[in-house]
Design an enzyme around this catalytic site. Structure first.
Site, PDB file in Angstrom:
ATOM      1  CE  LYS A  22     -68.870  42.772 -54.574  1.00 49.34           C
ATOM      2  NZ  LYS A  22     -68.863  43.211 -53.093  1.00 49.34           N
ATOM      3  CG  ASN A  23     -69.146  46.862 -53.749  1.00 48.00           C
ATOM      4  OD1 ASN A  23     -69.718  45.795 -53.609  1.00 48.00           O
ATOM      5  ND2 ASN A  23     -67.920  47.206 -53.461  1.00 48.00           N
ATOM      6  CB  CYS A 117     -64.263  39.434 -43.425  1.00 47.57           C
ATOM      7  SG  CYS A 117     -63.802  41.054 -43.693  1.00 47.57           S
ATOM      8  NE  ARG A 122     -65.115  45.034 -44.455  1.00 47.20           N
ATOM      9  CZ  ARG A 122     -65.526  44.585 -45.741  1.00 47.20           C
ATOM     10  NH1 ARG A 122     -65.316  43.316 -46.083  1.00 47.20           N
ATOM     11  NH2 ARG A 122     -66.344  45.336 -46.515  1.00 47.20           N
ATOM     12  CG  ASP A 308     -63.059  47.294 -53.350  1.00 50.86           C
ATOM     13  OD1 ASP A 308     -62.584  46.711 -52.399  1.00 50.86           O
ATOM     14  OD2 ASP A 308     -64.186  47.738 -53.457  1.00 50.86           O
ATOM     15  NE  ARG A 400     -68.910  37.398 -51.211  1.00 51.49           N
ATOM     16  CZ  ARG A 400     -68.431  38.079 -50.490  1.00 51.49           C
ATOM     17  NH1 ARG A 400     -67.081  37.687 -49.688  1.00 51.49           N
ATOM     18  NH2 ARG A 400     -68.880  39.099 -50.026  1.00 51.49           N
TER      19      ARG A 400
END
Ligand code: EPU
Length: 421
Positions: A22-23, A117, A122, A308, A400
């Site tokens: 994803k990233n 968030c 952030r 993460d 997500r």
């Protein structure tokens, strides 16, 4: 809102394939905006965040062509508006990644300012300052970042990141790829996703050296485009399934992955008692039925232990033998999962940025709520080891970032099902 019901107590055992990262996929999709001919991106994961990025392109007038394997062809020449609206940016902070490419390629952009968030405030000050260093004029007005390149385009610059920022590095590297002259980025992020993006840009014709080190040198070129690129495997998805298997005392072989991107994670899994074997594109983890030993770790930018994976290791420690200390140094508020795990009988104390986890003999299923992507993954792991049923609410967070999570866990023998709600 969909929910997951997991009946814990099954020792995971089996093989699964890892999806595209994803990233890496998100910045690479943003990079296609730099092209003046069609670019094809393959191995995109089937995830909500990817759909959001494609929807954002749609709003800007670009209609990506998607084939049945989710390869996407983007022709940025079709762009009509240079605005990333708040209603999309608020659902995905990574939308900020279109800022650098749009200013570099089209001379201007308006991107909604992402708010705070669940994992902290952030800010995006480094993204803004990096573009300003290249001559962009930036105003933050009415919740939007309005950026304009100088006459003749962005100018290469030396830019030092006060903090290591992954998407910050990516945004400025993309902008620099089309700027006039040389840019040198120092204290740049070294994450494998930054390297993957650099490789995609190079395939599009960019001149970039040093990606993967803390100094990246970019010599701007006049045009970019005409490439086909395949996104790297997701190292966080990989790590999550390895931890899930370890927590249940089980065995898993993950395929289509890249062990070289998981050094710090594999080290901690071995310390927890797992037998880890790697091939060129697979990793096998075998816990041989044993209860994991508690591990201590400190999160930090790559190649240190990834933030993460922090939540997943708290879940592992929650049922491990001994006491583990987890220190979060990247984000200021990334322990939301702890409160939910306490409801399942975990023994965790949080003080500032440190969580001390005393492994419990057993966790017990309970209704819990997902608060962010990786927090949700940790609750799934806790649920897999807990006695009885755990109902996880707000699992849109999981969708997500984890492709087909219930199908993949079912392949490993887990009792998991989705209930629409
Ligand atoms: N920061 C600033 N100013 C900036 C940018 C960042 O102060 O302009 C601070 C942040 O507040 C944070 C630290 O710097 O405390 C590091 O943040 P970074 O910018 O590296 O995070 P990011 O680029 O927004 C990416 C991933 C995150 C991952 C972090 C850290 C993407 C799309 N997102 O975020 O992934 O946690 O790097 O590795 O690449 C996830 O996948 O669940 C996720 C949150």
């Amino acid at each position: 809102m969909d929910k997951l019901i997991i009946t814990g107590g099954v020792r995971l055992d089996g093989e699964i394939r890892i999806s595209g990262a994803k990233n890496s996929a998100l910045p690479i999709l943003a990079a296609t905006l730099l092209g003046d001919s069609p670019i094809t991106i393959c191995n995109l994961p089937h995830l909500h965040d990817i759909t959001t990025m494609i929807e954002l392109f749609g709003r800007m007038g670009i209609e990506p062509i998607i084939d049945e394997k989710l390869s996407v062809e983007v022709d940025a020449r079709a762009i009509k508006t240079l605005v990333a609206p708040y209603e999309l940016v608020k659902t995905m902070r990574a939308s900020i990644l279109v800022l650098g490419p749009m200013v570099a390629r089209f001379g201007e952009a308006e991107v909604a300012l992402p708010g705070g968030c669940a994992i902290g405030s952030r800010p995006v000050d480094l993204h803004i300052r990096g573009l300003e260093a290249m001559g962009a004029k930036i105003d933050v007005e009415a919740g939007y970042i309005k950026a304009k390149a100088p006459e003749g385009g962005l100018v290469g610059a030396n830019f030092h990141f006060d903090m290591v920022s992954v998407t910050g590095t990516e945004n400025i590297m993309m902008a620099a790829a089309l700027a006039n002259g040389r840019s040198v980025l120092t204290n740049a992020a070294r994450e494998p996703e930054v390297v993957d993006l650099a490789n995609c840009l190079i395939a599009m014709g960019a001149k970039i050296e040093g990606a993967g080190t803390d100094t990246i040198t970019i010599d701007g070129v006049k045009r970019l485009g005409g490439a086909t690129f395949s996104v790297m495997p997701d190292r966080i998805e990989t790590g999550t399934y390895l931890v899930a298997a370890a927590a249940t005392g089980g065995r898993v072989k993950v395929k289509d992955t890249d062990p070289s991107t998981l050094g710090a994670v594999l080290e901690k899994l071995e310390e927890a008692g797992a037998v880890v074997t790697c091939g060129p594109d697979w990793i096998e983890l075998d816990m041989q039925g044993k209860r994991p030993k508690a591990v201590s770790l400190v999160t930090a930018p790559y190649p240190e232990f990834p933030t993460d994976m922090q939540a997943q290791f708290i879940a592992l420690n929650a049922i491990a033998d001994g006491v583990g200390t987890i220190v979060e140094t990247v984000f200021e508020n990334r322990f939301m999962h702890v409160h939910e795990m306490l409801r399942m009988g975990a023994q965790i104390q949080v003080e500032g940025n440190t969580a001390t986890v005393t492994g419990a003999e057993r966790l017990v299923g309970a209704p819990v709520m997902a608060t962010d992507l990786r927090a949700s993954a940790s609750l799934v792991i806790a649920a897999l080891v807990a006695e009885g049923d755990t109902l996880i609410d707000r699992i849109y967070h999981i969708d997500r970032g984890y492709e087909c999570i219930e199908e993949k866990l079912q392949l490993l023998g887990a009792k998991i099902r989705r209930v629409p709600g």
